[in-house]
Motif scaffolding. Structure first.
Motif, mmCIF file in Angstrom:
data_model
loop_
_atom_site.group_PDB
_atom_site.id
_atom_site.type_symbol
_atom_site.label_atom_id
_atom_site.label_comp_id
_atom_site.label_asym_id
_atom_site.label_seq_id
_atom_site.Cartn_x
_atom_site.Cartn_y
_atom_site.Cartn_z
ATOM 1 N N CYS A 129 0.824 -1.209 0.000
ATOM 2 C CA CYS A 129 0.000 0.000 0.000
ATOM 3 C C CYS A 129 0.860 1.262 0.000
ATOM 4 C CB CYS A 129 -0.906 0.027 1.235
ATOM 5 S SG CYS A 129 -1.890 -1.488 1.461
ATOM 6 N N LEU A 130 0.318 2.314 -0.599
ATOM 7 C CA LEU A 130 0.945 3.631 -0.635
ATOM 8 C C LEU A 130 -0.004 4.617 0.026
ATOM 9 C CD1 LEU A 130 3.161 5.599 -1.689
ATOM 10 C CD2 LEU A 130 1.830 5.757 -3.817
ATOM 11 N N ASP A 131 0.465 5.292 1.060
ATOM 12 C CA ASP A 131 -0.343 6.271 1.792
ATOM 13 C C ASP A 131 0.259 7.656 1.553
ATOM 14 O OD1 ASP A 131 -2.277 7.322 3.448
ATOM 15 O OD2 ASP A 131 -1.312 6.716 5.316
ATOM 16 N N ILE A 132 -0.435 8.468 0.743
ATOM 17 C CA ILE A 132 0.052 9.786 0.346
ATOM 18 C C ILE A 132 -0.395 10.828 1.369
ATOM 19 C CG2 ILE A 132 -0.066 11.592 -1.417
ATOM 20 C CD1 ILE A 132 1.410 9.221 -2.421
ATOM 21 N N GLY A 133 0.524 11.724 1.765
ATOM 22 C CA GLY A 133 0.175 12.726 2.771
ATOM 23 C C GLY A 133 -0.167 12.058 4.082
ATOM 24 N N ALA A 134 0.717 11.178 4.523
ATOM 25 C CA ALA A 134 0.403 10.262 5.626
ATOM 26 C C ALA A 134 0.294 10.946 6.987
ATOM 27 C CB ALA A 134 1.461 9.155 5.689
ATOM 28 N N GLY A 135 0.766 12.182 7.117
ATOM 29 C CA GLY A 135 0.595 12.905 8.374
ATOM 30 C C GLY A 135 1.334 12.270 9.534
#
Length: 270
Positions: A52-58
């Motif tokens: 999985c790729l989590d963009i803008g993961a914070g």
């Protein structure tokens, strides 16, 4: 986040990571929306074997829950500033700008971005770019805010300040949520099918995570809000008090989540 349409930058001009309490502000938003996000990702099948790729993961709350609760194989968490992303088994961290032309971290079963694209220009290009990072049979899931303070919304302290916030952020860092309801069409235009969407509106209650999130967000964006001429400091303070009062009866901004599936390659199981 990169330079926005208004000429400013999300993390440099309003929501500065180095300011005390910024990580906590992000976490209040996570507490308000993470359960809804995770329910959708689990419903799409996120689980063992998924990369999985989590963009803008914070602060990495969704990334960690994908690993710990869904049991996915790995998560690559990406943000322009990764100081809030912790070490965690199975979690890889990449400091990068999703808008950069050379951004290409690989292909993934799930690509997820929440509260990211609303702050950036070139929406159609970015949706297409993220769709290219999805492997055949995988999913692109995008979530952003929808503004429910229409002209017919009740005239409350909260409504007045929210309108000023959206205008102030648009004029300073380019935030624009007006196009968010077009996500299903953008996903289909990027070659994904089927596509679908849903909206979650968390309740505004005294002391609730979403109420704390908005109070902190208004404090960060107070100067931009004042510059609109729509509110002054007294109005912002009144709205903060409204959030903590039993009279508070307004609709929070909703989270619109849209998703699409990349068709599987011929002869390859999806």
């Amino acid at each position: 986040m990169s330079t926005a349409a208004g000429g400013g930058r999300y993390g440099e001009d309003v929501f500065r990571p180095e300011e005390a309490g910024e990580g906590e502000r992000i976490d209040y938003g996570a507490l308000a929306y993470d359960d809804t996000t995770m329910a959708r990702l689990r419903a799409l099948g996120a689980g063992p074997g998924w990369h999985c790729l989590d963009i803008g993961a914070g602060t990495g709350t969704v990334s960690r829950r994908l690993l710990d609760e869904a049991g996915v194989a790995s998560v690559l968490a990406v943000d322009r500033d990764v100081r809030f992303l912790p070490d965690h088994p199975g979690l890889d961290v990449l400091e990068a700008d999703v808008t950069a032309r050379g951004f290409s971290p690989g292909r993934f079963r799930l690509v997820h971005a929440r509260f990211v694209l609303m702050h950036l220009a070139e929406h159609e290009r970015l949706v297409t770019k993220l769709a290219e990072l999805v492997e055949p049979g995988g999913f692109l899931v995008l979530g952003d805010a929808v503004d429910l303070t229409s002209d017919r919304a009740p005239g409350t302290p909260y409504t007045a300040v929210m309108r000023a916030m959206w205008q102030g952020l648009r004029e300073t860092i380019g935030t624009d949520v007006s196009w968010v309801p077009s996500y299903p069409q953008l996903l289909r235009g990027a070659g994904l099918a089927p596509v679908a969407a849903e909206i979650h509106v968390p309740p505004l209650e005294p002391g609730s995570p979403i109420s704390r999130f908005w109070a902190d967000t208004w404090e960060r964006s107070r100067a931009a809000m004042r510059a609109t001429g729509l509110v002054d400091d007294a109005a912002v303070d009144a709205a903060v008090r409204w959030l903590d009062s039993p009279e508070c009866a307004s609709l929070s901004a909703g989270l619109l989540t849209a998703w699409g599936r990349k068709p599987a390659e011929a002869g390859v199981p999806g």
